[in-house]
Design a protein around this motif. Structure first.
Motif, mmCIF file in Angstrom:
data_model
loop_
_atom_site.group_PDB
_atom_site.id
_atom_site.type_symbol
_atom_site.label_atom_id
_atom_site.label_comp_id
_atom_site.label_asym_id
_atom_site.label_seq_id
_atom_site.Cartn_x
_atom_site.Cartn_y
_atom_site.Cartn_z
ATOM 1 N N PRO A 328 27.653 -15.003 31.904
ATOM 2 C CA PRO A 328 27.813 -13.654 31.345
ATOM 3 C C PRO A 328 27.551 -13.661 29.847
ATOM 4 O O PRO A 328 27.959 -14.576 29.131
ATOM 5 C CB PRO A 328 29.273 -13.306 31.662
ATOM 6 C CG PRO A 328 29.958 -14.631 31.793
ATOM 7 C CD PRO A 328 28.937 -15.578 32.351
ATOM 8 N N VAL A 329 26.849 -12.638 29.382
ATOM 9 C CA VAL A 329 26.601 -12.459 27.950
ATOM 10 C C VAL A 329 27.716 -11.620 27.346
ATOM 11 O O VAL A 329 28.221 -11.896 26.263
ATOM 12 C CB VAL A 329 25.236 -11.774 27.714
ATOM 13 C CG1 VAL A 329 25.001 -11.524 26.224
ATOM 14 C CG2 VAL A 329 24.112 -12.607 28.302
ATOM 15 N N ASN A 330 28.083 -10.562 28.066
ATOM 16 C CA ASN A 330 29.153 -9.640 27.691
ATOM 17 C C ASN A 330 29.586 -8.933 28.974
ATOM 18 O O ASN A 330 29.153 -9.333 30.059
ATOM 19 C CB ASN A 330 28.688 -8.688 26.583
ATOM 20 C CG ASN A 330 27.458 -7.877 26.970
ATOM 21 O OD1 ASN A 330 27.244 -7.590 28.149
ATOM 22 N ND2 ASN A 330 26.657 -7.490 26.000
ATOM 23 N N PRO A 331 30.425 -7.904 28.920
ATOM 24 C CA PRO A 331 30.907 -7.292 30.167
ATOM 25 C C PRO A 331 29.835 -6.653 31.048
ATOM 26 O O PRO A 331 30.117 -6.326 32.199
ATOM 27 C CB PRO A 331 31.893 -6.226 29.672
ATOM 28 C CG PRO A 331 32.379 -6.743 28.363
ATOM 29 C CD PRO A 331 31.181 -7.393 27.748
ATOM 30 N N TYR A 332 28.611 -6.482 30.553
ATOM 31 C CA TYR A 332 27.601 -5.811 31.376
ATOM 32 C C TYR A 332 26.252 -6.529 31.433
ATOM 33 O O TYR A 332 25.300 -6.014 32.015
ATOM 34 C CB TYR A 332 27.394 -4.367 30.897
ATOM 35 C CG TYR A 332 26.966 -4.242 29.447
ATOM 36 C CD1 TYR A 332 25.625 -4.183 29.094
ATOM 37 C CD2 TYR A 332 27.917 -4.175 28.430
ATOM 38 C CE1 TYR A 332 25.230 -4.077 27.769
ATOM 39 C CE2 TYR A 332 27.536 -4.060 27.102
ATOM 40 C CZ TYR A 332 26.192 -4.005 26.781
ATOM 41 O OH TYR A 332 25.810 -3.905 25.472
ATOM 42 N N LEU A 333 26.130 -7.717 30.859
ATOM 43 C CA LEU A 333 24.875 -8.460 30.885
ATOM 44 C C LEU A 333 25.102 -9.900 31.338
ATOM 45 O O LEU A 333 26.133 -10.496 31.020
ATOM 46 C CB LEU A 333 24.229 -8.487 29.498
ATOM 47 C CG LEU A 333 23.601 -7.199 28.961
ATOM 48 C CD1 LEU A 333 23.164 -7.404 27.515
ATOM 49 C CD2 LEU A 333 22.433 -6.760 29.814
ATOM 50 N N HIS A 334 24.123 -10.443 32.077
ATOM 51 C CA HIS A 334 24.142 -11.849 32.468
ATOM 52 C C HIS A 334 22.850 -12.519 32.024
ATOM 53 O O HIS A 334 21.783 -11.886 32.037
ATOM 54 C CB HIS A 334 24.300 -11.993 33.982
ATOM 55 C CG HIS A 334 25.707 -11.946 34.443
ATOM 56 N ND1 HIS A 334 26.462 -10.788 34.433
ATOM 57 C CD2 HIS A 334 26.547 -12.916 34.913
ATOM 58 C CE1 HIS A 334 27.673 -11.034 34.892
ATOM 59 N NE2 HIS A 334 27.759 -12.319 35.184
ATOM 60 N N ALA A 335 22.942 -13.795 31.664
ATOM 61 C CA ALA A 335 21.777 -14.584 31.259
ATOM 62 C C ALA A 335 21.450 -15.602 32.334
ATOM 63 O O ALA A 335 22.315 -16.387 32.739
ATOM 64 C CB ALA A 335 22.044 -15.283 29.936
ATOM 65 N N PHE A 336 20.203 -15.585 32.792
ATOM 66 C CA PHE A 336 19.686 -16.572 33.723
ATOM 67 C C PHE A 336 18.849 -17.551 32.903
ATOM 68 O O PHE A 336 17.754 -17.220 32.448
ATOM 69 C CB PHE A 336 18.831 -15.911 34.792
ATOM 70 C CG PHE A 336 19.613 -15.083 35.793
ATOM 71 C CD1 PHE A 336 19.716 -15.480 37.124
ATOM 72 C CD2 PHE A 336 20.268 -13.911 35.404
ATOM 73 C CE1 PHE A 336 20.433 -14.723 38.039
ATOM 74 C CE2 PHE A 336 20.978 -13.151 36.300
ATOM 75 C CZ PHE A 336 21.067 -13.561 37.628
ATOM 76 N N ASP A 337 19.374 -18.767 32.710
ATOM 77 C CA ASP A 337 18.726 -19.779 31.890
ATOM 78 C C ASP A 337 17.826 -20.627 32.783
ATOM 79 O O ASP A 337 18.313 -21.327 33.667
ATOM 80 C CB ASP A 337 19.770 -20.653 31.195
ATOM 81 C CG ASP A 337 19.344 -21.096 29.821
ATOM 82 O OD1 ASP A 337 18.132 -21.285 29.621
ATOM 83 O OD2 ASP A 337 20.215 -21.254 28.945
ATOM 84 N N CYS A 338 16.522 -20.556 32.560
ATOM 85 C CA CYS A 338 15.558 -21.175 33.472
ATOM 86 C C CYS A 338 14.624 -22.141 32.734
ATOM 87 O O CYS A 338 14.524 -22.114 31.514
ATOM 88 C CB CYS A 338 14.698 -20.108 34.153
ATOM 89 S SG CYS A 338 15.625 -18.757 34.904
ATOM 90 N N THR A 339 13.919 -22.947 33.535
ATOM 91 C CA THR A 339 12.935 -23.881 33.004
ATOM 92 C C THR A 339 11.669 -23.825 33.842
ATOM 93 O O THR A 339 11.741 -23.661 35.069
ATOM 94 C CB THR A 339 13.465 -25.332 33.034
ATOM 95 O OG1 THR A 339 14.723 -25.393 32.364
ATOM 96 C CG2 THR A 339 12.497 -26.300 32.372
ATOM 97 N N VAL A 340 10.524 -23.939 33.168
ATOM 98 C CA VAL A 340 9.265 -24.089 33.893
ATOM 99 C C VAL A 340 9.174 -25.560 34.286
ATOM 100 O O VAL A 340 9.165 -26.439 33.403
ATOM 101 C CB VAL A 340 8.070 -23.692 33.027
ATOM 102 C CG1 VAL A 340 6.758 -23.890 33.800
ATOM 103 C CG2 VAL A 340 8.200 -22.250 32.548
ATOM 104 N N PRO A 341 9.119 -25.877 35.583
ATOM 105 C CA PRO A 341 9.137 -27.293 36.014
ATOM 106 C C PRO A 341 7.873 -28.029 35.612
ATOM 107 O O PRO A 341 6.794 -27.428 35.422
ATOM 108 C CB PRO A 341 9.275 -27.203 37.525
ATOM 109 C CG PRO A 341 8.697 -25.871 37.884
ATOM 110 C CD PRO A 341 9.030 -24.969 36.730
ATOM 111 N N SER A 342 7.975 -29.349 35.486
ATOM 112 C CA SER A 342 6.809 -30.184 35.155
ATOM 113 C C SER A 342 5.921 -30.327 36.368
ATOM 114 O O SER A 342 6.375 -30.299 37.506
ATOM 115 C CB SER A 342 7.301 -31.550 34.684
ATOM 116 O OG SER A 342 8.148 -31.405 33.553
#
Length: 342
Positions: A328-342
């Motif tokens: 969660p970023v704040n009460p109304y946002l979420h962060a999806f932390d991703c990676t471009v695979p090798s």
């Protein structure tokens, strides 16, 4: 569910809900009249408040009485009105002000669109073209410039507020460059550059948008020497190479446009690039009522939709990204932390 809601019979609760437009209209009226700005820390008699905002005292009392039922302003035992935590958010000068959002969500076009929500549900598409003869943003810019201005102010306010939360959440200490894709005026990338003095940034958005980027990012601005402004449509191409890509609140279009954008970012970043996608989620309990309402508004105006965790996960993995974390970023946002695979 609160004690008040528990004690309210279903028939009365439904009666209250079908008058939801009255609450929205009352909020809009208070915002347009500047009631919250006129009321300071000291409670005021309605006559004094009416003089400040140039209204009739009797009708202003009726407006405030309706809003106080929802915790927006509070009537004191002596009849004076005082601020509450919610009514302060209608002040223009509050650092967390929602005045522009309150106006945007109650603009004139909304009162024409909401009554035909059943048509949007039946057809699965926007109703704006049927109502106004044009696509939504074309209509705003050509036929409703005042609404377009309210929209821009609302988005700017929201972006400024959430940018601070994003900067607090993300650790970019190991990165040298960040790209804000479809980032509007660039408040997020500006906050990240301020937090990380060694970071270089890029803002990619439509030409008319980047032309009005945050003054900190433009020539002569405090961050201009570490910043590049790139005009373009991220759905067509992402001509930007960076360690980290930020995609915030723009994956609400049709599936084809969303897929093209994500694939463009994956191709631009290449193996090892970090991609952070930030969105409202309609299955997030703390913001469920807000997010589901915004979801329906997106259906009405642009034929878009808010994501569930599952649907966004599917879009991201379908584009070839590996999801490393969801926070969660704040009460109304979420962060999806991703990676471009090798």
């Amino acid at each position: 569910m609160t004690a008040v809601q528990t004690a309210t019979p279903p028939s009365m609760r439904l009666r209250e809900l079908v008058f939801g437009a009255a609450c929205a209209a009352a909020l809009r009226a208070a915002a347009r009249l500047g009631v919250a700005d006129a009321l300071d820390d000291t409670p005021l008699a309605v006559e004094d408040l009416a003089a400040e905002v140039k209204t009739e005292p009797k009708t202003l009392r009726r407006l405030l009485r309706a809003l106080s039922c929802y915790g927006i302003f509070a009537e004191q035992p002596d009849g004076r009105f005082a601020h509450t935590d919610m009514s302060r958010l209608l002040r223009e000068d509050d650092p967390h002000s929602l005045r522009a959002i309150a106006l945007w969500c109650t603009e004139p076009w909304t009162w024409q669109a909401w009554p035909v929500l059943d048509e949007a549900v039946r057809s699965g598409r926007s109703v704006v073209k049927d109502l106004f003869g044009k696509e939504f943003f074309t209509y705003l810019n050509e036929d409703a410039p005042e609404s377009a201005d309210v929209f821009n102010r609302a988005m700017t306010t929201s972006s400024v507020q959430s940018a601070r939360d994003v900067a607090d959440l993300l650790d970019l200490s190991g990165s040298s460059s960040v790209a804000d894709i479809g980032g509007g005026q660039g408040h997020v990338v500006a906050s990240l550059l301020e937090k990380h003095p060694g970071l270089h940034g890029t803002l990619l958005d439509l030409p008319r948008v980047v032309a009005n980027a945050d003054p900190r990012l433009r020539d002569g601005g405090a961050l201009a020497d570490r910043m590049r402004l790139v005009p373009g449509d991220c759905r067509e191409a992402v001509p930007v190479k960076a360690d980290v890509y930020i995609i915030k609140n723009i994956l609400e279009w049709d599936d084809e446009s969303t897929t093209r954008l994500l694939r463009n970012v994956v191709e631009a970043g290449g193996p090892g690039a970090r991609v952070v996608v930030i969105e409202n989620l309609v299955d997030d309990s703390p913001s469920l009522r807000f997010s589901t309402a915004m979801d329906l508004m997106l259906l009405l105006n642009v034929g878009g939709a808010k994501h569930t965790t599952e649907s966004l996960t599917g879009r991201l993995t379908g584009a070839g990204l590996v999801i490393d974390d969801i926070r969660p970023v704040n009460p109304y946002l979420h962060a999806f932390d991703c990676t471009v695979p090798s």
